[in-house]
Design an enzyme around this catalytic site. Structure first.
Site, PDB file in Angstrom:
ATOM      1  N   ALA A  75       0.625  -1.349   0.066  1.00 24.19           N
ATOM      2  CA  ALA A  75       0.059  -0.072   0.503  1.00 24.19           C
ATOM      3  C   ALA A  75       0.941   1.272   0.196  1.00 24.19           C
ATOM      4  CB  ALA A  75      -1.159   0.016   1.061  1.00 24.19           C
ATOM      5  N   LYS A 135      -0.097  -4.722  12.441  1.00 17.62           N
ATOM      6  CA  LYS A 135      -0.950  -3.429  12.445  1.00 17.62           C
ATOM      7  C   LYS A 135      -1.499  -3.620  13.403  1.00 17.62           C
ATOM      8  CE  LYS A 135      -1.312  -2.823   7.954  1.00 17.62           C
ATOM      9  NZ  LYS A 135      -0.696  -1.381   7.650  1.00 17.62           N
ATOM     10  N   ARG A 172       8.145  -5.151  10.785  1.00 18.38           N
ATOM     11  CA  ARG A 172       9.099  -4.110  11.029  1.00 18.38           C
ATOM     12  C   ARG A 172       9.362  -3.047  11.651  1.00 18.38           C
ATOM     13  NH1 ARG A 172       5.743  -2.303   5.647  1.00 18.38           N
ATOM     14  NH2 ARG A 172       7.308  -3.173   4.372  1.00 18.38           N
TER      15      ARG A 172
END
Length: 271
Positions: free
Chosen positions: A16, A55, A162
């Site tokens: 994205a 997330k 990450r």
């Protein structure tokens, strides 16, 4: 192992804001809807600040923001707990699944860049802060538009997302690429650039198409030249400060960067 490779062997892309979803809007729509339905209104800026993280980590980072933490305390009478984060993450999944199909278009110029990479004889890897359960529809939509990376690694495929380089390294293992100096990581977030730097490869930050500007292609195109310049300058400052070796507008501008990296490799340079 030291080698004298002077050609790029792999380019690893984020999803994205990098190859699809100009403006990286799908995660933001999902995060804002999730928090709103939990009686906490968050701003676009707050939703975007931790972008690039896995997330669940993203949700935890939002909850640690002083204003959001205070709002949670006011609504629920106590600070958010790990159990709250777990519940929000579980609840987040359908929000994300609903938003992805509305934001799955390839970024203009992406297909031409992918073709350029293939002509170089390099492989195309990809990784994402999305979990594997979230990305199926996006992968299908991208394939329908002609984008089929050689490798896909998600945040749920590794122990640490990450800025740790595990996803990138997992890409390289699956792609059978061992010479890190011939690898390029392309990302629209600072934490994604950190991933590439921590892995030891070349890094390319995208300033316009992703998180830093945060507008759809149509919204960006409708701005006046002066408005675009203001946003572009701010985005370039942020991405340059990340330590990226290169910063460009979007993936469409990548071929010239790859030419320069191969020139530098030919002169014996390393990332």
């Amino acid at each position: 192992m030291t080698t004298n490779n002077t050609q790029i062997q792999a380019v690893v892309f984020d999803w994205a804001g990098t190859t699809v979803d100009f403006g990286s809007r799908a995660p933001i729509l999902a995060f804002m809807a999730l928090f709103k339905d939990n009686k906490i209104e968050i701003t676009v800026k707050e939703a975007r600040a931790p972008m690039g993280l896995e997330k669940r980590d993203h949700i935890a980072a939002v909850l640690k923001m002083p204003r959001v933490a205070a709002a949670w305390q006011e609504v629920y009478g106590k600070p958010a707990t790990e159990a709250d984060i777990d519940r929000l993450y579980k609840d987040f999944i359908p929000y994300q699944l609903n938003s992805i199909p509305t934001c799955s278009a390839l970024i203009p110029g992406a297909l031409e860049t992918f073709e350029n990479i293939k002509k170089r004889g390099a492989k195309i890897g990809s990784n994402t802060g999305y979990a594997s359960m979230m990305i199926g529809r996006l992968v299908k939509d991208a394939a329908d538009q002609g984008y089929r990376p050689d490798c896909i690694v998600t945040a749920s495929d590794v122990k640490y997302g990450r800025p740790y380089p595990e996803m990138l390294w997992k890409n390289l293992i699956q792609l059978d690429v061992s010479d890190i100096k011939t690898v390029v990581k392309v990302d629209d977030t600072v934490v994604g650039i950190d991933e590439g730097l921590n892995a030891g490869c070349w890094t390319v930050g995208l300033a316009i198409s992703g998180n830093e500007v945060g507008l759809s292609y149509e919204e960006w195109s409708s701005l006046s030249a002066d408005e675009q310049i203001i946003l572009k300058d701010k985005a370039y400052q942020k991405m340059n400060a990340s330590g990226a070796h290169y910063v460009i507008d979007s993936v469409a501008d990548l071929p010239n960067v790859l030419d320069d990296i191969e020139r530098r490799l030919g002169q014996g340079e390393r990332p």
